[in-house]
Design an enzyme around this catalytic site. Structure first.
Site, mmCIF file in Angstrom:
data_model
loop_
_atom_site.group_PDB
_atom_site.id
_atom_site.type_symbol
_atom_site.label_atom_id
_atom_site.label_comp_id
_atom_site.label_asym_id
_atom_site.label_seq_id
_atom_site.Cartn_x
_atom_site.Cartn_y
_atom_site.Cartn_z
ATOM 1 N N PRO A 1 1.285 -1.332 0.183
ATOM 2 C CA PRO A 1 0.044 0.057 -0.337
ATOM 3 C C PRO A 1 0.878 1.182 0.237
ATOM 4 C CG PRO A 1 0.065 -1.020 2.045
ATOM 5 C CD PRO A 1 0.292 -2.333 1.323
ATOM 6 N N GLU B 1 0.785 -7.882 9.160
ATOM 7 C CA GLU B 1 0.792 -6.599 9.291
ATOM 8 C C GLU B 1 2.310 -5.881 8.499
ATOM 9 O OE1 GLU B 1 0.725 -2.411 10.518
ATOM 10 O OE2 GLU B 1 -0.633 -4.525 11.197
ATOM 11 N N ARG C 1 -3.503 -8.456 -20.655
ATOM 12 C CA ARG C 1 -4.264 -8.603 -22.159
ATOM 13 C C ARG C 1 -3.339 -7.485 -23.192
ATOM 14 N NH1 ARG C 1 -7.316 -3.908 -21.899
ATOM 15 N NH2 ARG C 1 -8.584 -5.523 -22.379
ATOM 16 N N ASP D 1 -8.554 1.211 -25.241
ATOM 17 C CA ASP D 1 -9.232 1.342 -23.396
ATOM 18 C C ASP D 1 -9.021 2.198 -22.500
ATOM 19 O OD1 ASP D 1 -10.581 -1.082 -23.810
ATOM 20 O OD2 ASP D 1 -8.033 -2.278 -22.421
#
Length: 245
Positions: free
Chosen positions: A89, A116, A154, A169
């Site tokens: 993160p 953690e 992809r 896209d």
């Protein structure tokens, strides 16, 4: 391309690799993958891969030894210098541009965290990239890794049925994609824009470009600052702004 995924929960990933576009790409041998349970590399007699953080605090931290050894194993299998990606993160926010960059690589190693966090030595001395799929926290890195894998695979040659699909896209052009319509032309009084029914390709292309600009301007104006528009696009954007007055 070969993708190694270091994970404590390989069963979370098997289903995705055997479905939809990923399965089709595997069947075509456009890429290969290996799920590596880094618990198997633990030198601890109980196969522990985590421990309490030095200095105290909540949660458990992944220890360096199993992950370092698992990455070394993956490298030796391919005799390559791969990109080693830490799903984290705190990493850079994932974008289509990053997907396009990674799609040019021959070998990716992805590390899925849990608990953690990671021992900082993994981050400092082992990985080449840290990636976050958004400003939120997941229980583990497997879901984020699947997002990255799907978006990269992809883009590989021959994976999508139409080679132009990925190019059009959202985000690939720097703008959001234009709206799409299909049959019937009139559904309960809700009609397809007339320009799409007339077969005039130049007018259709102009409409699509304008609607792509409109959607980006209205929904993601931040993207406009990162995209260099042509003179024709600037004129269309001017029209869009005047229509809103």
């Amino acid at each position: 391309m070969h993708i190694d995924i270091l994970t404590l929960f390989p069963e979370m990933l098997d289903g995705a690799f055997n479905s939809s576009i990923l399965k089709r790409a595997l069947d075509k041998e456009e890429f290969h993958y290996n799920l590596i349970n880094f618990r198997d590399f633990s030198a601890n007699k109980h196969k522990k891969v985590d421990d309490y953080p030095y200095g105290g605090g909540a949660g458990m931290v992944l220890t360096p030894q199993p992950i370092f050894d698992a990455v070394q194993f993956a490298k030796e299998q391919r005799h390559s210098k791969p990109r080693v990606i830490l799903m984290c993160p705190q990493g850079e926010t994932y974008t289509q541009k990053k997907a396009e960059e990674l799609a040019k690589e021959d070998h990716l190693i992805m590390i899925c965290g849990h608990y953690e966090g990671y021992d900082e030595r993994i981050r400092k001395h082992l990985v080449t990239d840290e990636i976050s799929i958004g400003d939120y926290v997941l229980t583990s890195g497997e879901i984020g890794a699947l997002v990255v894998v799907d978006s990269v695979v992809r883009l590989l040659p021959n994976v999508l049925g139409n080679v132009e699909s990925a190019k059009q896209d959202s985000f690939s052009t720097g703008l959001l994609e234009h709206p799409h319509y299909t049959r019937p032309a009139d559904y309960n009084g809700m009609k397809v824009p007339a320009v799409l029914l007339q077969g005039h390709h130049a007018e259709i292309d102009k409409w699509r470009k304008k609607e792509s600009l409109r959607r980006t301007f209205e929904r993601r104006p931040d993207l406009m600052n990162e995209t260099t528009l042509s003179e024709a696009e600037l004129l269309l954007l001017k029209e869009i702004k005047s229509e809103k007055k």
